[in-house]
Design a protein around this motif. Sequence first.
Motif, mmCIF file in Angstrom:
data_model
loop_
_atom_site.group_PDB
_atom_site.id
_atom_site.type_symbol
_atom_site.label_atom_id
_atom_site.label_comp_id
_atom_site.label_asym_id
_atom_site.label_seq_id
_atom_site.Cartn_x
_atom_site.Cartn_y
_atom_site.Cartn_z
ATOM 1 N N PRO A 239 0.912 -1.251 -0.073
ATOM 2 C CA PRO A 239 -0.110 -0.005 -0.148
ATOM 3 C C PRO A 239 1.003 1.210 0.000
ATOM 4 O O PRO A 239 0.325 2.171 -0.130
ATOM 5 N N ASP A 240 1.978 1.112 0.138
ATOM 6 C CA ASP A 240 3.061 2.370 0.412
ATOM 7 C C ASP A 240 3.702 2.712 -0.968
ATOM 8 O O ASP A 240 4.418 3.708 -1.228
ATOM 9 N N GLN A 241 3.371 1.794 -1.913
ATOM 10 C CA GLN A 241 3.916 2.116 -3.360
ATOM 11 C C GLN A 241 2.890 2.476 -4.294
ATOM 12 O O GLN A 241 1.799 1.978 -4.351
ATOM 13 N N ASP A 242 3.238 3.266 -5.168
ATOM 14 C CA ASP A 242 2.456 3.568 -6.236
ATOM 15 C C ASP A 242 2.472 2.733 -7.592
ATOM 16 O O ASP A 242 3.675 2.228 -7.585
ATOM 17 N N GLY A 243 1.621 2.758 -8.437
ATOM 18 C CA GLY A 243 1.711 1.884 -9.604
ATOM 19 C C GLY A 243 0.122 1.615 -10.442
ATOM 20 O O GLY A 243 -0.783 1.967 -9.566
ATOM 21 N N THR A 244 0.471 1.047 -11.330
ATOM 22 C CA THR A 244 -0.807 0.469 -11.975
ATOM 23 C C THR A 244 -0.642 -0.890 -12.075
ATOM 24 O O THR A 244 0.291 -1.412 -12.295
ATOM 25 N N GLY A 245 -1.875 -1.640 -12.091
ATOM 26 C CA GLY A 245 -2.038 -2.912 -12.429
ATOM 27 C C GLY A 245 -2.002 -3.955 -11.279
ATOM 28 O O GLY A 245 -0.886 -3.731 -10.576
ATOM 29 N N LEU A 246 -2.783 -4.629 -11.253
ATOM 30 C CA LEU A 246 -2.948 -5.655 -10.255
ATOM 31 C C LEU A 246 -3.815 -6.873 -10.669
ATOM 32 O O LEU A 246 -4.905 -6.711 -11.290
ATOM 33 N N LEU A 247 -3.278 -8.147 -10.557
ATOM 34 C CA LEU A 247 -4.166 -9.385 -10.729
ATOM 35 C C LEU A 247 -4.544 -9.925 -9.474
ATOM 36 O O LEU A 247 -3.834 -10.062 -8.538
ATOM 37 N N ALA A 248 -5.849 -10.491 -9.634
ATOM 38 C CA ALA A 248 -6.246 -11.142 -8.378
ATOM 39 C C ALA A 248 -7.202 -12.418 -8.722
ATOM 40 O O ALA A 248 -7.811 -12.166 -9.859
ATOM 41 N N ALA A 249 -7.019 -13.607 -8.193
ATOM 42 C CA ALA A 249 -7.757 -14.701 -8.595
ATOM 43 C C ALA A 249 -8.010 -15.684 -7.223
ATOM 44 O O ALA A 249 -7.498 -15.418 -6.261
ATOM 45 N N ALA A 250 -8.986 -16.478 -7.610
ATOM 46 C CA ALA A 250 -9.522 -17.430 -6.631
ATOM 47 C C ALA A 250 -8.431 -18.774 -6.381
ATOM 48 O O ALA A 250 -8.494 -19.136 -5.163
ATOM 49 N N SER A 251 -7.405 -18.549 -7.107
ATOM 50 C CA SER A 251 -6.254 -19.586 -6.628
ATOM 51 C C SER A 251 -5.027 -19.113 -7.258
ATOM 52 O O SER A 251 -5.070 -18.580 -8.447
ATOM 53 N N PRO A 252 -3.849 -19.704 -6.958
ATOM 54 C CA PRO A 252 -2.684 -19.280 -7.495
ATOM 55 C C PRO A 252 -2.700 -19.739 -9.065
ATOM 56 O O PRO A 252 -2.112 -19.147 -10.049
#
Length: 263
Positions: A239-252
């Motif tokens: 949370p202390d770093q700026d930037g764009t782009g994040l992937l989230a998924a129900a499993s690895p």
Amino acid sequence: MNAPIQAVAALMREVAEKTILPRYQSLAASEIVEKAHDDVVTIADRESEVMLAEGLARILPEAAIVGEEAAHADGAVMDLRGADLCWIVDPLDGTNNFARGKPPFGMIIALAAGGETQAGWLWDPLNERLCHAEIGKGAFIDGTRITARPTGEDRPVAAISTVFLNEEQRREVQRNVAPHFRLVDIPRCAAEQYPRLALGVNDVSVFNRTLAWDHAAGVLWLNEAGGRAARLDGSPYRPDQDGTGLLAAASPALWDRLAACIP
């Protein structure tokens, strides 16, 4: 550290009952202000943030507070995200939905130490659902520990926000992701999207904007549930770093499958 789980949950419920729910579907036009294109703030956001900040300061007086509306008014507030101890507050997530008188919307709070999220809370006031997690201790819904589960569909379900993408980026989603996933609408509410990824509603999500108040709590909660949320290159979300782009998924495995489609 032992996060004050119950105290924060009680505070969120109290503030929602006093500042958010009474104004649901009853906002006057003068109580809704556009602060950016397709991004509004309401009187409920502002009053909720004030009350949450006061309550959190009583719970942990030594912690800095980074609230969405405070940071919008003064960009220097963002510098506090890397403090030794810091509350990160979204007083009303899904404000655009709330301003239109429809769900979903919620409240999000994270507690970070040195730029690493330690605990997170996502509160759904309409359904009275609390998702919370503490680092290394699992993810919970209303006090019951949960494990993330995929939808089980042949074509995994992808909820992808295109609101803040340009036309070329939207074309890339259609070209690279759509052939492998079934695309569905997003709720425009991170407090709802992260639970959908753990509860068998959606399999994966792509977020372009990754503001700390939207994602710090949800990323921790999903990871603690056994899913995976990380930056596009696989590095941890901080949370202390700026930037764009994040992937989230129900499993690895689903995360890897989605990442392979992102150029």
